[in-house]
Design a protein around this motif. Structure first.
Motif, short mmCIF file in Angstrom:
data_model
loop_
_atom_site.label_atom_id
_atom_site.label_comp_id
_atom_site.label_asym_id
_atom_site.label_seq_id
_atom_site.Cartn_x
_atom_site.Cartn_y
_atom_site.Cartn_z
N THR A 197 0.83 -1.21 0.00
CA THR A 197 0.00 0.00 0.00
C THR A 197 0.86 1.25 0.00
O THR A 197 0.40 2.34 0.34
CB THR A 197 -0.92 0.01 1.23
N GLY A 198 2.13 1.15 -0.36
CA GLY A 198 3.03 2.29 -0.36
C GLY A 198 4.37 1.89 0.23
O GLY A 198 4.76 0.74 0.17
N PHE A 199 5.10 2.86 0.80
CA PHE A 199 6.38 2.55 1.40
C PHE A 199 6.18 1.63 2.61
O PHE A 199 5.19 1.74 3.33
CB PHE A 199 7.09 3.84 1.83
N PRO A 200 7.13 0.73 2.86
CA PRO A 200 7.00 -0.19 4.00
C PRO A 200 6.93 0.56 5.33
O PRO A 200 7.55 1.61 5.50
CB PRO A 200 8.27 -1.04 3.93
N LYS A 201 6.15 0.00 6.27
CA LYS A 201 6.13 0.51 7.63
C LYS A 201 7.04 -0.38 8.48
O LYS A 201 7.15 -1.59 8.25
CB LYS A 201 4.71 0.48 8.21
N ALA A 202 7.68 0.22 9.49
CA ALA A 202 8.57 -0.51 10.39
C ALA A 202 7.74 -1.03 11.57
O ALA A 202 7.17 -0.25 12.33
CB ALA A 202 9.70 0.38 10.88
N ILE A 203 7.65 -2.35 11.71
CA ILE A 203 6.78 -3.00 12.69
C ILE A 203 7.64 -3.46 13.87
O ILE A 203 8.50 -4.34 13.71
CB ILE A 203 6.04 -4.19 12.05
N LEU A 204 7.42 -2.90 15.03
CA LEU A 204 8.26 -3.16 16.20
C LEU A 204 7.63 -4.24 17.08
O LEU A 204 6.45 -4.16 17.44
CB LEU A 204 8.44 -1.87 17.00
N HIS A 205 8.44 -5.25 17.43
CA HIS A 205 7.98 -6.36 18.27
C HIS A 205 8.88 -6.54 19.48
O HIS A 205 10.10 -6.35 19.40
CB HIS A 205 7.98 -7.67 17.47
N LYS A 206 8.27 -6.98 20.57
CA LYS A 206 9.03 -7.40 21.74
C LYS A 206 9.47 -8.85 21.57
O LYS A 206 8.97 -9.58 20.71
CB LYS A 206 8.16 -7.27 23.00
N HIS A 207 10.40 -9.27 22.44
CA HIS A 207 10.82 -10.68 22.45
C HIS A 207 9.63 -11.60 22.71
O HIS A 207 9.60 -12.74 22.23
CB HIS A 207 11.90 -10.90 23.49
N GLN A 208 8.65 -11.11 23.45
CA GLN A 208 7.45 -11.92 23.71
C GLN A 208 6.82 -12.39 22.41
O GLN A 208 6.35 -13.54 22.30
CB GLN A 208 6.44 -11.09 24.49
N SER A 209 6.78 -11.52 21.40
CA SER A 209 6.19 -11.89 20.12
C SER A 209 6.96 -13.03 19.47
O SER A 209 6.36 -13.96 18.90
CB SER A 209 6.19 -10.68 19.17
N LEU A 210 8.29 -12.96 19.52
CA LEU A 210 9.11 -13.99 18.89
C LEU A 210 8.91 -15.34 19.57
O LEU A 210 8.77 -16.38 18.92
CB LEU A 210 10.59 -13.59 18.94
N THR A 211 8.88 -15.33 20.91
CA THR A 211 8.67 -16.57 21.66
C THR A 211 7.29 -17.14 21.40
O THR A 211 7.12 -18.35 21.21
CB THR A 211 8.87 -16.32 23.16
N GLN A 212 6.28 -16.27 21.38
CA GLN A 212 4.92 -16.71 21.10
C GLN A 212 4.83 -17.40 19.74
O GLN A 212 4.25 -18.48 19.62
CB GLN A 212 3.96 -15.52 21.14
N ALA A 213 5.41 -16.78 18.72
CA ALA A 213 5.34 -17.35 17.37
C ALA A 213 6.03 -18.71 17.32
O ALA A 213 5.53 -19.64 16.67
CB ALA A 213 5.98 -16.39 16.37
N ALA A 214 7.18 -18.83 17.99
CA ALA A 214 7.92 -20.09 17.98
C ALA A 214 7.13 -21.20 18.68
O ALA A 214 6.99 -22.31 18.15
CB ALA A 214 9.28 -19.89 18.65
#
Length: 545
Positions: A197-214
């Motif tokens: 939809t245009g230029f990329p947006k920078a999406i900020l995640h905590k370590h919690q997000s990475l652990t949750q996904a794994a």
């Protein structure tokens, strides 16, 4: 528990076992091996086309990277970009960044020089680690990129404007770095939106997000110690990385394959005894077409161990999965829905036990909640269409330095996905279309995905994209860009006749036979199509006046 702790655990428990295999089925002159040549090569003699590292070596490489960055002044809260093709170096570098407490910032390897500069400045990265394929793109803006940033090159023949990763890391200890304590509440990664939809947006995640996904990936697909995951998509993408992290949680082997041709995929599954494969729709389609044509024969491969094929990143035509089950009746199947703002796929998923509901994106994933809202932010009655919203421990913290965009999609912990969906009486969610892709023609809402699913049933069609093009009378008209299967010919009249089973207002008003462009994660590049054909359509209308 940050994901780096799982790597250290695996190094202690399974240190001598293979963690990652890199397959590059091309000779030094870049001539691709045929599947017959590939299948005749023993796995342990595949070098230089096959490389592998154990869990202990993986962890040691990550430690060297971390210690190198710490020595160069990179620490907790800093941002380090990676722009590299998939390789054995990619994941150790990613984990090395995380071990310092710095924020990992993967770049799309399709970015041009301007996009690399834009994203580096948007995310305020302090270092860029890049591979040989990106020398030219980095060099274009090297003077601006190097101001206040480290440029670190991974490969032979280091360019003069960068420092050699291998030289820097070789002198660093392979022991655990002396870095600040890192918790799930610390910032861990910035991912970029696809930029559709245009230029990329920078999406900020905590370590919690990475652990949750794994953890979610391991639970959804029941990844065990004996599984072997085949990873083909680029690791910069949340989908590839977090599907792989199911292997991290279980301590099992994974294969990074360079190449997505049907023979290469089946050969890799056969040669490496892969049990789980994540495909994009075009790759699955190509495999089926090659099997239909007789170009490939299942009897030529060892595939009995392959237990699961799953697809994500885009709507999946039910007809494709029905065809898949004809060739692979014993396969489990899963659809994975997600977006980078939800740490990739899985916030909604079909579930291995629900193949009867193919066509749905599924039910809320592990630790996720879902609901469907109307334009006023109220939940719609079951069966009606509205915007899908999700809530869970993998929701992003924010769009970095973009409060307005953040406020538009984050409401009381709920993430507005921008996808239109409905829920059936059993609680399964169905994706209808992207909110911004809905076509309004003569006052009627037309959902392109519904038409695309219908057209995928036609035996001559390989791929299809439906977009709205401007029309002076109706506002927009639905237009089907159709890519035919190899060797097929087709007329507009054939398509029009096939579409007679659709309600009149849903029938494409314009048909274009051209290739369908998709990005590296398999998503149709509809903005490209709108720009290409929308301008042409406007010119044509003005000419007719």
């Amino acid at each position: 528990m940050p994901v780096m702790d799982y790597l250290e655990r695996n190094a202690q428990l399974y240190g001598d076992e293979v963690a990652l295999v890199e397959l590059n089925p091309a000779e030094p002159d870049n001539r691709r091996l045929s599947w017959k040549e590939y299948s005749l090569i023993e796995a342990n003699s595949f070098a230089p086309y096959r490389r592998e590292i154990t869990w202990s070596v993986f962890d040691e490489k990550a430690n060297r990277c971390a210690n190198m960055l710490l020595q160069r002044g990179i620490g907790k809260g800093d941002k380090v970009a990676i722009i590299m093709y998939n390789s054995l170096e990619w994941l150790p570098i990613y984990f090395g960044i995380l071990k310092t407490g710095a924020i990992a910032v993967p770049f799309n390897f399709r970015y041009d020089a301007g996009e690399i500069l834009y994203c580096a400045e948007l995310a305020e990265v302090q270092a860029i680690i890049f591979g040989p394929e990106f020398i030219g793109r980095i060099e274009t803006n090297a003077e601006r990129l190097s101001k206040g940033r480290l440029l670190i090159y991974v490969g032979d023949n280091c360019p003069s404007f960068a420092e050699s990763y291998h030289i820097l890391a070789a002198d660093c200890p392979s022991t655990k770095p002396d870095a600040p304590l890192i918790t799930d509440d610390d910032l861990g990664a910035i991912y970029f939106s696809s930029g559709t939809t245009g230029f990329p947006k920078a999406i900020l995640h905590k370590h919690q997000s990475l652990t949750q996904a794994a953890q979610m990936e391991q639970k959804h697909h029941k990844t065990g110690r004996e599984d072997v995951f085949l990873c083909i998509p680029p690791l910069y993408h949340t989908g590839a990385k977090f599907h792989w992290m199911g292997s991290l949680i279980s301590g099992s082997r994974a294969v990074l394959l360079k190449g997505a041709k049907p023979d290469v995929i089946l050969s890799a599954v056969s040669q490496e005894h892969c049990t789980i494969v994540w495909l994009l729709v075009p790759w699955a389609q190509d495999i089926l077409d090659a099997l239909d044509s007789g170009e490939l024969k299942l009897a030529d491969y060892e595939l009995a161990q392959w237990r699961l094929m799953h697809i994500g990143a885009q709507p999946v035509p039910p007809s494709l999965i029905r065809r898949w089950k004809e060739y692979f009746p014993h396969h489990d199947y899963d659809t994975n829905y997600g977006l980078s703002e939800s740490t990739g796929p899985g916030c909604v998923h079909l579930g291995l036990e629900n193949i009867r509901k193919v066509g749905a994106i599924g039910v809320p994933g592990y630790r996720w909640q879902c609901r469907i809202l109307d334009e006023q932010g109220q939940e719609v009655p079951q069966g009606e269409i509205g915007e899908l919203c999700v809530k869970g421990p993998g929701v992003m913290t924010c769009y970095y330095h973009d409060e307005e965009a953040t406020a538009a999609v984050l409401h009381d912990g709920w993430l507005l996905t921008g996808d239109m969906a409905r829920q059936d009486e059993e609680g399964f969610y169905y994706l209808v279309d992207r909110k911004k892709d809905v076509i309004v023609s003569g006052g009627e809402n037309i959902y392109p995905v519904q038409i695309e699913d219908f057209l995928h049933k036609y035996h001559k069609i390989k791929d299809v994209a439906v977009i709205g093009l401007p029309d002076r009378r109706l506002g927009e008209i639905s237009t089907a860009i159709i890519e035919l299967k190899e060797g097929m010919s087709c007329t507009e009249a054939e398509i029009e006749e096939f579409c007679l089973d659709l309600p009149r207002y849903k029938r494409p008003k314009k048909i274009i036979f051209e290739p369908v462009p998709r990005n590296a994660t398999g998503k149709i590049e509809k903005p490209v199509l709108r720009k290409r054909y929308g301008i042409e359509n406007l010119v044509a209308q003005e000419t007719q006046r």
